[in-house]
Write a protein that holds these residues in place. Structure first.
Motif, mmCIF file in Angstrom:
data_model
loop_
_atom_site.group_PDB
_atom_site.id
_atom_site.type_symbol
_atom_site.label_atom_id
_atom_site.label_comp_id
_atom_site.label_asym_id
_atom_site.label_seq_id
_atom_site.Cartn_x
_atom_site.Cartn_y
_atom_site.Cartn_z
ATOM 1 N N UNK A 71 28.822 30.107 -9.373
ATOM 2 C CA UNK A 71 28.193 30.851 -8.277
ATOM 3 C C UNK A 71 28.013 29.981 -7.037
ATOM 4 N N UNK A 72 28.148 28.661 -7.205
ATOM 5 C CA UNK A 72 27.953 27.744 -6.083
ATOM 6 C C UNK A 72 29.151 26.804 -5.936
ATOM 7 N N UNK A 73 29.337 26.361 -4.715
ATOM 8 C CA UNK A 73 30.354 25.361 -4.396
ATOM 9 C C UNK A 73 29.653 24.019 -4.201
ATOM 10 N N UNK A 74 30.123 22.986 -4.904
ATOM 11 C CA UNK A 74 29.530 21.652 -4.774
ATOM 12 C C UNK A 74 30.284 20.877 -3.700
ATOM 13 N N UNK A 75 29.562 20.414 -2.687
ATOM 14 C CA UNK A 75 30.181 19.772 -1.526
ATOM 15 C C UNK A 75 29.755 18.310 -1.426
ATOM 16 N N UNK A 76 30.748 17.448 -1.247
ATOM 17 C CA UNK A 76 30.522 16.041 -0.896
ATOM 18 C C UNK A 76 31.143 15.822 0.474
ATOM 19 N N UNK A 77 30.312 15.482 1.449
ATOM 20 C CA UNK A 77 30.776 15.306 2.828
ATOM 21 C C UNK A 77 30.461 13.884 3.255
ATOM 22 N N UNK A 78 31.510 13.072 3.459
ATOM 23 C CA UNK A 78 31.299 11.646 3.744
ATOM 24 C C UNK A 78 32.033 11.221 5.004
ATOM 25 N N UNK A 79 31.463 10.200 5.632
ATOM 26 C CA UNK A 79 32.044 9.534 6.799
ATOM 27 C C UNK A 79 32.273 8.068 6.427
ATOM 28 N N UNK A 80 33.024 7.322 7.238
ATOM 29 C CA UNK A 80 33.247 5.907 6.905
ATOM 30 C C UNK A 80 31.962 5.095 6.801
ATOM 31 N N UNK A 90 26.290 24.840 -2.341
ATOM 32 C CA UNK A 90 26.220 25.800 -1.239
ATOM 33 C C UNK A 90 26.996 27.054 -1.608
ATOM 34 N N UNK A 91 26.888 28.070 -0.749
ATOM 35 C CA UNK A 91 27.605 29.327 -0.991
ATOM 36 C C UNK A 91 29.031 29.274 -0.446
ATOM 37 N N UNK A 121 31.214 24.455 9.158
ATOM 38 C CA UNK A 121 29.907 25.079 8.891
ATOM 39 C C UNK A 121 29.651 25.151 7.399
ATOM 40 N N UNK A 122 28.432 24.800 7.026
ATOM 41 C CA UNK A 122 28.000 24.806 5.632
ATOM 42 C C UNK A 122 26.992 25.938 5.459
ATOM 43 N N UNK A 123 27.305 26.904 4.598
ATOM 44 C CA UNK A 123 26.485 28.103 4.430
ATOM 45 C C UNK A 123 25.722 28.037 3.105
ATOM 46 N N UNK A 124 24.415 28.118 3.212
ATOM 47 C CA UNK A 124 23.548 28.113 2.041
ATOM 48 C C UNK A 124 22.528 29.233 2.214
#
Length: 203
Positions: A71-80, A90-91, A121-124
């Motif tokens: 039901x959810x999407x697992x997000x890893x968002x990284x920068x250097x 998140x949804x 955009x990250x939708x929750x």
């Protein structure tokens, strides 16, 4: 020495292929095995050197795929230099792929997408968090995990519209007066990035 090794290894490989026509599948689901014939041949030629490791030596098993869509999407968002999101459930995420805006939901088909300057955009639920990303890649996995790597990113609310307009004007002038290919390329990148930021703020 290495010429002798290549001949020996070629002979052992040819002998092995004549014994069995079945090749091992290239898959991370297949456990890594050691080719004893290769190791023996290597030790005859270079007894003081360890046999080289192949990519399969470093492979890990693929993450298990759920029998049903999460039901959810697992997000890893990284920068250097920082990790913006780590294991965030998140949804939906909308990313600025080079092929166009791409919506990512749980159960998305595994994909690698290149990012262009634009809004992510990250939708929750009813909460939407927007980032401006300069470039990067998104790796979408079969287990509903999205790894998003950006070269640079900033929260949209932290961007100063006046500075964007100023930068766009400066790079537009530099592009018009550029004398070398390098200067043109640098100015063109500046124009594209500031144009994308301006569109994000006004759109």
């Amino acid at each position: 020495m290495f010429r002798q090794a290549s001949r020996l290894l070629y002979r052992s490989a040819a002998a092995g292929s004549s014994k069995s026509a079945t090749a091992r599948a290239f898959s991370t689901e297949v456990p890594s095995t050691i080719d004893s014939t290769f190791v023996e041949s290597w030790k005859k030629v270079a007894p003081n050197m360890d046999p080289p490791q192949t990519p399969s030596s470093f492979m890990k098993p693929r993450p298990s795929t759920a029998s049903s869509i999460p039901t959810k999407l697992t997000v890893n968002f990284v920068l250097p230099y920082a990790s913006e999101l780590s294991g965030k459930e998140v949804d939906m995420v909308i990313i600025p792929a080079t092929t166009g805006q791409m919506g990512v939901l749980p159960g998305h088909v595994p994909t690698i997408a290149e990012l262009k300057p634009g809004i992510m955009s990250v939708h929750e639920g009813t909460d939407v968090k927007k980032y401006f990303v300069s470039s990067g890649f998104a790796f979408l996995h079969a287990n509903s995990v999205a790894d998003i790597i950006a070269v640079e990113a900033v929260s949209l609310e932290n961007i100063d519209p006046s500075q964007v307009q100023k930068g766009l004007a400066e790079f537009t002038q530099k592009l018009a007066s550029a004398a070398t290919d390098l200067e043109k390329a640098e100015a063109q990148i500046g124009v594209e990035v500031h144009s994308a930021m301006n569109a994000a703020l006004t759109g």
